[in-house]
Scaffold this motif. Structure first.
Motif, PDB file in Angstrom:
ATOM      1  N   SER A 114       7.746  -7.494  -7.768  1.00 33.82           N
ATOM      2  CA  SER A 114       8.371  -6.183  -7.862  1.00 33.82           C
ATOM      3  C   SER A 114       7.650  -5.261  -8.833  1.00 33.82           C
ATOM      4  CB  SER A 114       9.836  -6.326  -8.271  1.00 33.82           C
ATOM      5  OG  SER A 114       9.943  -7.014  -9.485  1.00 33.82           O
ATOM      6  N   GLU A 115       6.769  -5.818  -9.661  1.00 37.40           N
ATOM      7  CA  GLU A 115       6.069  -5.017 -10.664  1.00 37.40           C
ATOM      8  C   GLU A 115       5.153  -3.952 -10.063  1.00 37.40           C
ATOM      9  OE1 GLU A 115       6.907  -9.060 -12.435  1.00 37.40           O
ATOM     10  OE2 GLU A 115       6.263  -8.291 -10.513  1.00 37.40           O
ATOM     11  N   ILE A 116       4.855  -4.069  -8.804  1.00 37.23           N
ATOM     12  CA  ILE A 116       3.966  -3.104  -8.144  1.00 37.23           C
ATOM     13  C   ILE A 116       4.503  -1.676  -8.247  1.00 37.23           C
ATOM     14  CG2 ILE A 116       4.987  -3.350  -5.851  1.00 37.23           C
ATOM     15  CD1 ILE A 116       2.172  -3.223  -4.717  1.00 37.23           C
ATOM     16  N   VAL A 117       5.813  -1.517  -8.360  1.00 37.79           N
ATOM     17  CA  VAL A 117       6.400  -0.174  -8.423  1.00 37.79           C
ATOM     18  C   VAL A 117       5.914   0.608  -9.637  1.00 37.79           C
ATOM     19  CG1 VAL A 117       8.437  -0.859  -7.095  1.00 37.79           C
ATOM     20  CG2 VAL A 117       8.527  -0.901  -9.604  1.00 37.79           C
ATOM     21  N   LEU A 118       5.513  -0.087 -10.685  1.00 32.94           N
ATOM     22  CA  LEU A 118       5.026   0.585 -11.891  1.00 32.94           C
ATOM     23  C   LEU A 118       3.729   1.340 -11.646  1.00 32.94           C
ATOM     24  CD1 LEU A 118       5.736  -2.242 -14.480  1.00 32.94           C
ATOM     25  CD2 LEU A 118       7.007  -0.099 -14.190  1.00 32.94           C
ATOM     26  N   PHE A 119       3.023   0.994 -10.581  1.00 36.13           N
ATOM     27  CA  PHE A 119       1.734   1.602 -10.288  1.00 36.13           C
ATOM     28  C   PHE A 119       1.825   2.753  -9.279  1.00 36.13           C
ATOM     29  CE2 PHE A 119       0.868  -2.514 -12.015  1.00 36.13           C
ATOM     30  CZ  PHE A 119      -0.207  -2.288 -12.856  1.00 36.13           C
ATOM     31  N   ALA A 120       3.040   3.113  -8.875  1.00 37.43           N
ATOM     32  CA  ALA A 120       3.205   4.213  -7.917  1.00 37.43           C
ATOM     33  C   ALA A 120       2.822   5.538  -8.584  1.00 37.43           C
ATOM     34  CB  ALA A 120       4.648   4.269  -7.426  1.00 37.43           C
ATOM     35  N   PRO A 121       1.896   6.285  -7.987  1.00 35.65           N
ATOM     36  CA  PRO A 121       1.457   7.561  -8.578  1.00 35.65           C
ATOM     37  C   PRO A 121       2.382   8.710  -8.161  1.00 35.65           C
ATOM     38  CG  PRO A 121       0.166   7.090  -6.634  1.00 35.65           C
ATOM     39  CD  PRO A 121       1.117   5.933  -6.807  1.00 35.65           C
ATOM     40  N   LEU A 122       3.582   8.715  -8.659  1.00 28.31           N
ATOM     41  CA  LEU A 122       4.601   9.635  -8.170  1.00 28.31           C
ATOM     42  C   LEU A 122       4.293  11.114  -8.352  1.00 28.31           C
ATOM     43  CD1 LEU A 122       7.883   7.792  -9.149  1.00 28.31           C
ATOM     44  CD2 LEU A 122       6.722   7.861  -6.957  1.00 28.31           C
TER      45      LEU A 122
ATOM     46  N   SER B 116       0.833  -1.209   0.000  1.00 26.91           N
ATOM     47  CA  SER B 116       0.000   0.000   0.000  1.00 26.91           C
ATOM     48  C   SER B 116       0.865   1.256   0.000  1.00 26.91           C
ATOM     49  CB  SER B 116      -0.927   0.030   1.206  1.00 26.91           C
ATOM     50  OG  SER B 116      -1.864  -1.003   1.122  1.00 26.91           O
ATOM     51  N   LEU B 117       1.962   1.210   0.713  1.00 29.51           N
ATOM     52  CA  LEU B 117       2.892   2.344   0.746  1.00 29.51           C
ATOM     53  C   LEU B 117       3.429   2.622  -0.655  1.00 29.51           C
ATOM     54  CD1 LEU B 117       4.337   4.367   2.634  1.00 29.51           C
ATOM     55  CD2 LEU B 117       6.151   2.680   2.874  1.00 29.51           C
ATOM     56  N   VAL B 118       3.788   1.562  -1.379  1.00 28.10           N
ATOM     57  CA  VAL B 118       4.284   1.728  -2.745  1.00 28.10           C
ATOM     58  C   VAL B 118       3.169   2.214  -3.665  1.00 28.10           C
ATOM     59  CG1 VAL B 118       5.237   0.515  -4.758  1.00 28.10           C
ATOM     60  CG2 VAL B 118       6.123   0.021  -2.476  1.00 28.10           C
ATOM     61  N   GLU B 119       1.979   1.632  -3.524  1.00 32.24           N
ATOM     62  CA  GLU B 119       0.858   2.012  -4.393  1.00 32.24           C
ATOM     63  C   GLU B 119       0.401   3.444  -4.169  1.00 32.24           C
ATOM     64  OE1 GLU B 119      -1.955  -1.085  -3.458  1.00 32.24           O
ATOM     65  OE2 GLU B 119      -1.442  -2.189  -5.284  1.00 32.24           O
ATOM     66  N   THR B 120       0.762   4.049  -3.042  1.00 33.70           N
ATOM     67  CA  THR B 120       0.362   5.427  -2.763  1.00 33.70           C
ATOM     68  C   THR B 120       1.549   6.384  -2.715  1.00 33.70           C
ATOM     69  OG1 THR B 120       0.422   5.011  -0.372  1.00 33.70           O
ATOM     70  CG2 THR B 120      -1.703   4.710  -1.493  1.00 33.70           C
ATOM     71  N   ALA B 121       2.730   5.916  -3.097  1.00 36.09           N
ATOM     72  CA  ALA B 121       3.941   6.747  -3.062  1.00 36.09           C
ATOM     73  C   ALA B 121       3.802   7.908  -4.043  1.00 36.09           C
ATOM     74  CB  ALA B 121       5.164   5.900  -3.409  1.00 36.09           C
ATOM     75  N   THR B 122       3.993   9.113  -3.547  1.00 36.96           N
ATOM     76  CA  THR B 122       3.899  10.293  -4.397  1.00 36.96           C
ATOM     77  C   THR B 122       5.133  11.158  -4.230  1.00 36.96           C
ATOM     78  OG1 THR B 122       2.716  11.534  -2.702  1.00 36.96           O
ATOM     79  CG2 THR B 122       1.371  10.369  -4.328  1.00 36.96           C
TER      80      THR B 122
ATOM     81  N   PHE C 265       9.886  11.793  -2.897  1.00 33.12           N
ATOM     82  CA  PHE C 265      10.111  10.845  -1.803  1.00 33.12           C
ATOM     83  C   PHE C 265       9.612   9.454  -2.181  1.00 33.12           C
ATOM     84  CE2 PHE C 265       8.889   8.809   2.263  1.00 33.12           C
ATOM     85  CZ  PHE C 265      10.158   8.719   2.812  1.00 33.12           C
ATOM     86  N   GLY C 266       8.635   9.410  -3.082  1.00 37.05           N
ATOM     87  CA  GLY C 266       8.128   8.137  -3.576  1.00 37.05           C
ATOM     88  C   GLY C 266       9.221   7.298  -4.225  1.00 37.05           C
ATOM     89  N   LEU C 267      10.202   7.951  -4.829  1.00 38.47           N
ATOM     90  CA  LEU C 267      11.325   7.209  -5.423  1.00 38.47           C
ATOM     91  C   LEU C 267      12.146   6.501  -4.342  1.00 38.47           C
ATOM     92  CD1 LEU C 267      12.520   9.679  -8.191  1.00 38.47           C
ATOM     93  CD2 LEU C 267      11.350   7.488  -8.502  1.00 38.47           C
ATOM     94  N   ALA C 268      12.278   7.133  -3.182  1.00 36.63           N
ATOM     95  CA  ALA C 268      12.988   6.486  -2.067  1.00 36.63           C
ATOM     96  C   ALA C 268      12.203   5.262  -1.591  1.00 36.63           C
ATOM     97  CB  ALA C 268      13.190   7.473  -0.916  1.00 36.63           C
TER      98      ALA C 268
END
Length: 188
Positions: A54-62, A25-31, A34-37
């Motif tokens: 690891s594919e979940i990182v593609l869905f981070a709404p940075l 959830s943290l990755v999916e909501t990373a903006t 700081f989301g890159l960290a």
């Protein structure tokens, strides 16, 4: 263009494993930047300790204010760097456990010959293709990275080549995933 949320990737990591939904959830909501960290840390942890994909990182709404393709390239580079750093840590742990024999003894008690199958496959790939085999194995979406990383860590001994192979494989995996998603969306 943005990636469609067909199914929550957090759902794919739950059920079999302990509850790491807070991390996904943290990755999916990373903006923001700081989301890159967060992506780096998640990728680092996936490489040596956490179950999941690891594919979940593609869905981070940075929301970095960058063009979509640049944002994806940045996510892929940061995730690949995190996975490479985590794999070097796993590489070290793999060498330590190989010498202690603890992991092999624990896996030998399982009803399924996990160690035997993994070792046979990893040895075959490592002997035939070396570090390129590791990179190729890591390009397979959905397959647990940790398994490949530890299997190769026991067989190989060059930290720099190991890190480079995991970076290439991790980036390749995310690119293969993006191409697959884009192809699926094109046919909808």
């Amino acid at each position: 263009m943005t990636l469609p949320a067909l199914v929550s990737l957090a759902d794919l990591t739950l059920g079999i494993y302990p509850d790491f939904s807070w991390l996904t959830s943290l990755v999916e909501t990373a903006t923001g930047w700081f989301g890159l960290a967060i992506i780096f840390a998640y990728s680092f942890l996936i490489a040596f300790a956490l179950p999941g994909v690891s594919e979940i990182v593609l869905f981070a709404p940075l929301n970095l204010g960058l063009p979509y393709n640049v944002k994806l390239a940045l996510i892929i580079a940061v995730s690949g760097a995190g996975k490479a750093a985590g794999s070097v840590f796993a590489f070290h742990i793999g060498h330590e456990t190989k010498e202690s024999g603890y992991v092999e003894k624990a896996l030998a008690r399982l009803p399924v010959d996990v160690m035997g199958w993994t070792e046979r496959k990893a040895i075959h790939i490592a002997q035939k293709w070396g570090y390129a085999g590791l990179a190729a194995a890591l390009c397979v979406p959905g397959f647990p990275d940790t398994l490949s990383i530890y299997a190769f860590a026991v067989l190989e001994d060059d930290y720099l080549k190991f890190a480079a192979a995991t970076f290439v494989g991790s980036a390749g995996r995310l690119i293969v995933t993006l191409v697959g998603i884009e192809a699926a969306v094109a046919f909808l």
